[in-house]
Design a protein around this motif. Structure first.
Motif, PDB file in Angstrom:
ATOM      1  N   ALA A  22       0.832  -1.211   0.000  1.00 39.19           N
ATOM      2  CA  ALA A  22       0.000   0.000   0.000  1.00 39.19           C
ATOM      3  C   ALA A  22       0.864   1.258   0.000  1.00 39.19           C
ATOM      4  N   HIS A  23       1.974   1.223   0.756  1.00 36.67           N
ATOM      5  CA  HIS A  23       2.879   2.374   0.759  1.00 36.67           C
ATOM      6  C   HIS A  23       3.526   2.546  -0.614  1.00 36.67           C
ATOM      7  N   LEU A  24       3.843   1.448  -1.273  1.00 34.14           N
ATOM      8  CA  LEU A  24       4.417   1.520  -2.612  1.00 34.14           C
ATOM      9  C   LEU A  24       3.412   2.140  -3.592  1.00 34.14           C
ATOM     10  N   ALA A  25       2.167   1.712  -3.499  1.00 31.65           N
ATOM     11  CA  ALA A  25       1.137   2.267  -4.384  1.00 31.65           C
ATOM     12  C   ALA A  25       0.949   3.761  -4.130  1.00 31.65           C
ATOM     13  N   ALA A  26       0.938   4.150  -2.847  1.00 29.48           N
ATOM     14  CA  ALA A  26       0.785   5.563  -2.510  1.00 29.48           C
ATOM     15  C   ALA A  26       1.981   6.371  -3.015  1.00 29.48           C
ATOM     16  N   SER A  27       3.169   5.789  -2.938  1.00 29.78           N
ATOM     17  CA  SER A  27       4.380   6.482  -3.403  1.00 29.78           C
ATOM     18  C   SER A  27       4.357   6.647  -4.922  1.00 29.78           C
ATOM     19  N   ARG A  28       3.941   5.616  -5.619  1.00 30.28           N
ATOM     20  CA  ARG A  28       3.848   5.730  -7.080  1.00 30.28           C
ATOM     21  C   ARG A  28       2.821   6.785  -7.485  1.00 30.28           C
ATOM     22  N   ALA A  29       1.704   6.829  -6.787  1.00 36.12           N
ATOM     23  CA  ALA A  29       0.681   7.832  -7.091  1.00 36.12           C
ATOM     24  C   ALA A  29       1.208   9.237  -6.820  1.00 36.12           C
ATOM     25  N   ALA A  30       1.960   9.388  -5.734  1.00 38.81           N
ATOM     26  CA  ALA A  30       2.529  10.703  -5.410  1.00 38.81           C
ATOM     27  C   ALA A  30       3.560  11.112  -6.453  1.00 38.81           C
ATOM     28  N   LEU A  31       4.374  10.160  -6.914  1.00 41.04           N
ATOM     29  CA  LEU A  31       5.358  10.474  -7.947  1.00 41.04           C
ATOM     30  C   LEU A  31       4.660  10.888  -9.241  1.00 41.04           C
ATOM     31  N   ALA A  72      11.775  -0.864 -11.905  1.00 42.27           N
ATOM     32  CA  ALA A  72      12.709  -0.379 -10.878  1.00 42.27           C
ATOM     33  C   ALA A  72      11.891   0.109  -9.689  1.00 42.27           C
ATOM     34  N   PRO A  73      11.847  -0.649  -8.602  1.00 41.64           N
ATOM     35  CA  PRO A  73      11.013  -0.252  -7.449  1.00 41.64           C
ATOM     36  C   PRO A  73      11.413   1.109  -6.912  1.00 41.64           C
ATOM     37  N   LEU A  74      10.393   1.870  -6.472  1.00 42.45           N
ATOM     38  CA  LEU A  74      10.650   3.218  -5.963  1.00 42.45           C
ATOM     39  C   LEU A  74      11.481   3.190  -4.696  1.00 42.45           C
ATOM     40  N   PHE A  75      11.275   2.206  -3.861  1.00 47.77           N
ATOM     41  CA  PHE A  75      12.104   2.081  -2.662  1.00 47.77           C
ATOM     42  C   PHE A  75      12.526   0.629  -2.517  1.00 47.77           C
ATOM     43  N   PHE A  76      13.644   0.430  -1.877  1.00 49.67           N
ATOM     44  CA  PHE A  76      14.203  -0.911  -1.707  1.00 49.67           C
ATOM     45  C   PHE A  76      14.522  -1.202  -0.252  1.00 49.67           C
ATOM     46  N   ARG A 105      15.268   5.294  -4.915  1.00 49.70           N
ATOM     47  CA  ARG A 105      16.096   5.884  -5.965  1.00 49.70           C
ATOM     48  C   ARG A 105      15.940   7.389  -6.070  1.00 49.70           C
ATOM     49  N   ARG A 106      14.834   7.945  -5.611  1.00 49.37           N
ATOM     50  CA  ARG A 106      14.620   9.391  -5.684  1.00 49.37           C
ATOM     51  C   ARG A 106      13.657   9.805  -4.590  1.00 49.37           C
ATOM     52  N   HIS A 107      13.619  11.088  -4.336  1.00 46.92           N
ATOM     53  CA  HIS A 107      12.725  11.619  -3.311  1.00 46.92           C
ATOM     54  C   HIS A 107      11.289  11.663  -3.843  1.00 46.92           C
ATOM     55  N   VAL A 108      10.364  11.215  -3.012  1.00 46.30           N
ATOM     56  CA  VAL A 108       8.943  11.290  -3.343  1.00 46.30           C
ATOM     57  C   VAL A 108       8.224  11.856  -2.128  1.00 46.30           C
ATOM     58  N   HIS A 109       7.394  12.876  -2.349  1.00 47.89           N
ATOM     59  CA  HIS A 109       6.671  13.458  -1.224  1.00 47.89           C
ATOM     60  C   HIS A 109       5.188  13.564  -1.553  1.00 47.89           C
ATOM     61  N   ASP A 110       4.394  13.611  -0.508  1.00 48.38           N
ATOM     62  CA  ASP A 110       2.953  13.817  -0.636  1.00 48.38           C
ATOM     63  C   ASP A 110       2.711  15.283  -0.985  1.00 48.38           C
TER      64      ASP A 110
END
Length: 686
Positions: A22-31, A72-76, A105-110
């Motif tokens: 769920a955090h990955l999905a939220a991060s992708r949406a924010a990106l 390439a996953p947003l976070f590892f 790999r990069r900064h992602v913020h809400d």
């Protein structure tokens, strides 16, 4: 599959996986929202057309850097802070960070709240993900690694940092061993502490990495470039970062790494791209001689030998008045400038000083000339005549052509530097009709660049990354050093893999020729090459680089090595390639250069789809036919080496070439030979 759990997921594990997904999905949406916002920005606010073009370029780079690569996953990784009342103090600079930190790999913020969902791996606080351990937790209590498959989060692994032995990480090991095809991948999820220390070295510091095969030295250099661009964005955006590789195939292989890390504007080049492609060849001994640092003294003297004594003085007529400088005065002005500045700027200064002395004489006659008059005099025909006679305008090609075609001139320039035999070796047997029709070798190109810098200053970059630096001549290194004269460098290579006639024997020499003071770090623990393969290749080390420490591998590699005597290496290589293609991953068939056509024909006849690696192409086929001289810097899951003895016999430093070839394997190495193996490889006494 890599990253998948060995056991069925338990209920509590399933809940953790669901939350992390769920955090990955939220991060992708924010990106995605960050990218949409960047795409919606306009450059129309710029005050003029030039500013608008510049702003549009910056916005385009920003949008490209926010691309979401699905594989390439947003976070590892994730770090959980020690928030116990009796836990260690949190550093002041980290006090605003959440108790849980995701590293990617990069900064992602809400966009709504501005809270960080993923922190860039290059951020100062992210250093803890790579460096924290039970003995030094750095304020954190838990490190979590994530396993991914095709971009989907499939597994996690927790490493407590509050004491005890962590042991090997299964997810990290599987990521290192994961089969691969196509270009090189980033290693941001698997950077080891000793690698991280190199990556995060300060910008002013030049770092030299002696790396055994499979230690990740190339990846470390690329990640250091990405780290420096993140940390010193404004400065390096102005000054520039350049990555120099041994050939275009190598650059194609590494081309995907920096874009995957969000860095889309980094120049990549070969030495030929910078200095000019050679249009002729020459014997190795001549190339080696031209590559020696002594040639810098010969070139400097050759250039300044063109500054001659004046035959006559200078006479400038202004109106009815004639203003004169005697020949000895002209000679004194030239002598004061000679050798104290670059040739081109010295020529311009010579004209101005001649004009200034004319103005002094005009003032003595009661005139009141100004700077405009001095410029007019400097451009006048009498001054241009003396200028061309005493300090002629020159190109690098003119000077080098004269040096290599005129025995008397070469003798004057090389006096006390090169002996008679060396001078004879440099002279062209059949000179071209002029410098315009001359064909230049790779060694000549470095000499021309040296001359060009003696005439006009070479611009400097902010940072230079040089891979396979051990293969560069002293003169080529000087050429690269000029391009980071006011910046710093990351120097990568392996003395044992030096294959050119001028290959370096020590990193101290390399740094000296680059004009850089730096620290040499030796990486000996390999992560990519299996232990059995590395041990086999290391039999050659006492013969190619006896001073280096024997490399070790993190992976034992049982069953990874297969050495076969065969009746026909060309035919049997087809069968070996077919066997390798039945397993996951890329396949590299490395052959003697002279046998490449025969192997290509055999693969075509067998109906095996393949690519052929060339000097200017990386090739993206799963099975790639690789001439031995192009294998350096590349890696394949399965490597087949045909006829090692022929590879070793093909060139003066053939054993070093063979060492390179044998260390390209990530999963398995098959060696096919009809001829006896080289004695050094077979372990026989010489």
């Amino acid at each position: 599959m890599p990253g998948e759990p060995d056991e069925p997921v338990q209920p509590d594990q399933a809940a953790v996986l669901a939350a992390e997904r769920a955090h990955l999905a939220a991060s992708r949406a924010a990106l995605r929202r960050m990218r949409e916002h960047a795409s919606g920005l306009s450059a129309d606010v710029a005050a003029d057309w030039v500013s608008k073009q510049y702003l549009e370029s910056l916005l385009d780079q920003r949008v490209a850097a926010l691309a979401d690569h699905p594989d390439a996953p947003l976070f590892f990784g994730r770090m959980d802070r020690d928030v116990r009342p009796d836990g260690p103090d949190v550093p002041a600079e980290d006090s605003d960070l959440p108790a849980v930190m995701y590293v990617g790999r990069r900064h992602v913020h809400d966009g709504d709240e501005g809270r960080p969902l993923v922190l860039d791996w290059r951020a100062p606080v992210s250093r803890a993900f790579y460096q924290a351990g039970p003995t030094e937790p750095m304020g954190w209590r838990l490190r979590r690694r994530f396993g991914f498959q095709a971009g989907e989060l499939t597994a996690f692994e927790d490493e407590p940092l509050d004491g005890g032995d962590l042991g090997p990480s299964r997810i990290l090991t599987e990521e290192i061993e994961r089969p691969r095809t196509g270009p090189m991948r980033d290693i941001v999820a698997t950077i080891q502490p000793e690698q991280d220390a190199i990556v995060r070295a300060d910008l002013p510091r030049t770092v030299c990495v002696q790396g055994a095969p499979g230690t990740g030295k190339t990846a470390v250099g690329l990640h250091r470039a990405a780290y420096l661009l993140f940390t010193h964005r404004e400065r390096l955006a102005r000054a520039g970062v350049l990555i120099v590789g041994p050939n275009r195939a190598f650059l194609a292989y590494i081309s995907a790494v920096l874009p995957a890390l969000g860095e889309v504007k980094v120049e990549q080049a070969t030495v030929d791209d910078l200095l000019g492609a050679p249009t002729a060849g020459e014997p190795a001994r001549v190339a080696a001689l031209k590559g020696e640092a002594r040639m810098a003294d010969v070139l400097r003297k050759a250039l300044w030998l063109h500054v001659r004594k004046p035959v006559d003085g200078l006479v400038v007529t202004r109106g009815s008045a004639r203003h004169r400088l005697a020949d000895h005065e002209v000679r004194e002005i030239a002598a004061a400038l000679r050798g104290t500045t670059r040739y081109g700027s010295g020529r311009a200064a010579f004209a101005q000083r001649l004009a200034h002395q004319i103005l002094v004489r005009m003032e003595r006659r009661g005139e009141a000339p100004d700077d405009r008059v001095q410029d007019q005099v400097a451009r006048s025909a009498p001054v241009r005549r003396v200028l061309d006679e005493v300090w002629p305008k020159l190109t690098p090609e003119q000077v080098l052509y004269r040096l290599l075609s005129d025995a008397d001139f070469l003798r004057r320039a090389a006096k006390g530097v090169l002996d008679d035999d060396e001078q004879a070796a440099l002279l062209w047997a059949k000179p071209a009709r002029s410098h315009r029709s001359a064909a230049w070798t790779a060694a000549d190109r470095a000499l021309l660049d040296e001359l060009n810098d003696l005439i006009e200053r070479t611009p400097s970059l902010g940072h230079l990354v040089v891979d396979e630096a051990q293969d560069l001549s002293a003169m080529q290194l000087r050429a690269l050093g000029r391009r980071c004269g006011t910046g710093s460098a990351t120097v990568l290579g392996d003395i044992a893999q030096g294959t050119t006639a001028w290959s370096a024997r020590s990193w101290k020499d390399v740094l000296t020729h680059l004009g850089q003071d730096g620290d040499v770090t030796e990486l000996t623990l390999g992560f990519r090459v299996p232990g059995t393969v590395l041990d086999y290749a290391a039999r050659l080390l006492p013969h190619v680089a006896p001073t280096l420490e024997r490399p070790r591998s993190l992976r034992p590699g049982a069953g990874a090595l297969d050495v076969r005597r065969v009746a026909d290496p060309v035919t049997d290589a087809v069968d070996a390639a077919r066997e390798a293609l039945a397993r996951p991953g890329s396949v590299g068939l490395i052959v003697p250069d002279a046998a490449a056509d025969a192997h290509a024909a055999a693969l075509r006849s067998a109906g095996l789809e393949h690519g052929v690696l060339g000097p200017d192409s990386g090739g993206d086929a799963r099975l790639l036919l690789v001439p031995a001289t192009l294998a350096k810097g590349l890696e394949y899951d399965h490597v087949i080496v045909a006829e090692p003895a022929a590879i070793a016999a093909a060139e003066a430093r053939g054993l070093a070439r063979l060492y390179v070839v044998l260390t390209r394997a990530v999963t398995s190495l098959t060696v096919l030979h009809r001829e006896d193996l080289p004695a050094e490889l077979a372990g026989r006494s010489m």
